[in-house]
Design a protein around this motif. Structure first.
Motif, short mmCIF file in Angstrom:
data_model
loop_
_atom_site.label_atom_id
_atom_site.label_comp_id
_atom_site.label_asym_id
_atom_site.label_seq_id
_atom_site.Cartn_x
_atom_site.Cartn_y
_atom_site.Cartn_z
N ARG A 175 17.53 -9.80 -16.87
CA ARG A 175 17.44 -8.82 -15.80
C ARG A 175 16.61 -9.35 -14.63
O ARG A 175 16.86 -9.01 -13.48
N THR A 176 15.64 -10.19 -14.90
CA THR A 176 14.81 -10.77 -13.84
C THR A 176 15.65 -11.67 -12.94
O THR A 176 15.55 -11.61 -11.72
N TYR A 177 16.48 -12.50 -13.54
CA TYR A 177 17.35 -13.38 -12.76
C TYR A 177 18.36 -12.58 -11.93
O TYR A 177 18.65 -12.92 -10.80
N LEU A 178 18.86 -11.52 -12.52
CA LEU A 178 19.80 -10.67 -11.80
C LEU A 178 19.12 -10.02 -10.59
O LEU A 178 19.72 -9.90 -9.52
N GLY A 179 17.86 -9.65 -10.74
CA GLY A 179 17.09 -9.09 -9.62
C GLY A 179 16.90 -10.11 -8.51
O GLY A 179 17.05 -9.79 -7.33
N TYR A 180 16.58 -11.35 -8.87
CA TYR A 180 16.41 -12.41 -7.86
C TYR A 180 17.73 -12.70 -7.16
O TYR A 180 17.76 -12.90 -5.94
N ILE A 181 18.81 -12.72 -7.91
CA ILE A 181 20.13 -12.98 -7.32
C ILE A 181 20.51 -11.86 -6.37
O ILE A 181 21.15 -12.08 -5.35
N THR A 182 20.11 -10.65 -6.66
CA THR A 182 20.43 -9.51 -5.82
C THR A 182 19.56 -9.51 -4.56
O THR A 182 20.06 -9.27 -3.45
N ILE A 183 18.28 -9.78 -4.69
CA ILE A 183 17.35 -9.70 -3.55
C ILE A 183 17.46 -10.92 -2.64
O ILE A 183 17.30 -10.80 -1.43
N PRO A 213 19.95 -12.72 -1.29
CA PRO A 213 20.78 -12.60 -0.08
C PRO A 213 20.35 -11.46 0.85
O PRO A 213 20.67 -11.47 2.03
N LEU A 214 19.62 -10.48 0.33
CA LEU A 214 19.22 -9.36 1.17
C LEU A 214 18.14 -9.71 2.18
O LEU A 214 18.06 -9.11 3.25
#
Length: 69
Positions: free
Chosen positions: A2-10, A12-13
């Protein structure tokens, strides 16, 4: 995971947010004062009206009239 998914989401933002702030500032710097825009006068002679226009008070009395020539 879940941490990696958060980094991947944030990730590009952040650039998108910076771009949005930059473009907003550019638009803001080009904006004119509302007083300047409202003070522009349009010569009534240059307007071609299809019919007469009337401005009436709440009681129905005609206050102003613009004639069609």
């Amino acid at each position: 995971m879940r941490t990696y998914l958060g980094y991947i989401t944030i990730f590009p933002l952040v650039p998108i947010s910076i771009l949005f702030i930059f473009l907003s500032y550019q638009e803001w710097s080009l904006a004119q004062s509302p007083y300047h825009v409202l003070d522009e006068r349009i010569p009534i002679e240059s307007i071609k009206l299809a019919q007469n226009s009337y401005m009436k008070a709440a009681n129905g009395k005609v206050i102003s009239e613009i004639f069609h020539w």
